[in-house]
Scaffold this active site. Sequence first.
Site, PDB file in Angstrom:
ATOM      1  N   HIS A 196       0.826  -1.201   0.000  1.00 45.48           N
ATOM      2  CA  HIS A 196       0.000   0.000   0.000  1.00 45.48           C
ATOM      3  C   HIS A 196       0.868   1.261   0.000  1.00 45.48           C
ATOM      4  O   HIS A 196       0.540   2.258  -0.663  1.00 45.48           O
ATOM      5  CB  HIS A 196      -0.932   0.009   1.210  1.00 45.48           C
ATOM      6  CG  HIS A 196      -2.102  -0.913   1.085  1.00 45.48           C
ATOM      7  ND1 HIS A 196      -1.968  -2.284   1.079  1.00 45.48           N
ATOM      8  CD2 HIS A 196      -3.442  -0.662   0.946  1.00 45.48           C
ATOM      9  CE1 HIS A 196      -3.166  -2.841   0.967  1.00 45.48           C
ATOM     10  NE2 HIS A 196      -4.077  -1.882   0.877  1.00 45.48           N
ATOM     11  N   HIS A 238       1.640  -3.704   9.296  1.00 45.73           N
ATOM     12  CA  HIS A 238       3.061  -3.592   8.971  1.00 45.73           C
ATOM     13  C   HIS A 238       3.816  -2.968  10.131  1.00 45.73           C
ATOM     14  O   HIS A 238       3.231  -2.304  10.998  1.00 45.73           O
ATOM     15  CB  HIS A 238       3.264  -2.730   7.714  1.00 45.73           C
ATOM     16  CG  HIS A 238       2.751  -3.343   6.460  1.00 45.73           C
ATOM     17  ND1 HIS A 238       3.457  -4.279   5.737  1.00 45.73           N
ATOM     18  CD2 HIS A 238       1.579  -3.161   5.785  1.00 45.73           C
ATOM     19  CE1 HIS A 238       2.752  -4.648   4.686  1.00 45.73           C
ATOM     20  NE2 HIS A 238       1.609  -3.977   4.690  1.00 45.73           N
TER      21      HIS A 238
END
Length: 275
Positions: A196, A238
């Site tokens: 992303h 993440h």
Amino acid sequence: MPSPKTKNPVRSGGSPVVSSSSDRFEFMNKSLLQRQGSDPATARLRASESPTRRRGSSSSTGSASGQGPEEDGIRLNPSFIRVALSSLLAIDLWMSKRLGVCACEDASWGSVRPLMKLIEISGHGIPWLAGTVYCMYKSDSAAGQEVMLNLFIGLLLDLVLVGIVKALVRRRRPSHNRMDMFATFSVDRYSFPSGHSTRAAMCGRFVLAHLVLAAPLRVLVHLWVAIVGLSRVMLGRHNVTDVVFGFWMGYVQYNLIEMLWISPLTLQGLLGYNV
């Protein structure tokens, strides 16, 4: 009458002679071997090696290896780079755990989780690919189709490069992450780098460079890129280093797109009409 057997010679004082010099040397050797507790061959080998010869052989062995005691001590010490990387990894894990405030509904910012998931979908590859194809189909100018075509190629390049890096690094996602992401693939179980973040950085630069936008819209694009990266850590998807490296990778990917840009002449040949 004297006996024919040979008797031990008698000295003038009447005492017999005990032994010869050779007999005494053999007796001493036998007693020495018994004290050492080894066989005669090993004892002779040890006796033949003098202390000077042993010292010379040890020094020659050390010089042949080319390493002294100081060099061995330095080589066994941990390197500075390894310590620095371990410290950076510990800080990264600590910061990621502290910032994962939307990792679940029971977290401190659990009420914001639906909004973060909506931002997550805005940076997903499928909506961007579908939107790019639609805009390219609806565009009535060759220039617009050229821009959309290069953006589409950039999105495909991003998917391939991120998938390769994830498959090579194989870094697991944070332990507090919940695998409820939208449309995941096999490599999405790995976290490094953040796809992303790479997509947001690349698309943000692309939009700012090739679309005429007003100043408020340009500010919104910058904010969207930053919020997408922040949402990856807040949702627990993440670690911080995944997002930072993803931003850098997306920045480099845009430069690669500019190098591989398809010109109008190439687009004319692909679409089969005059520009």
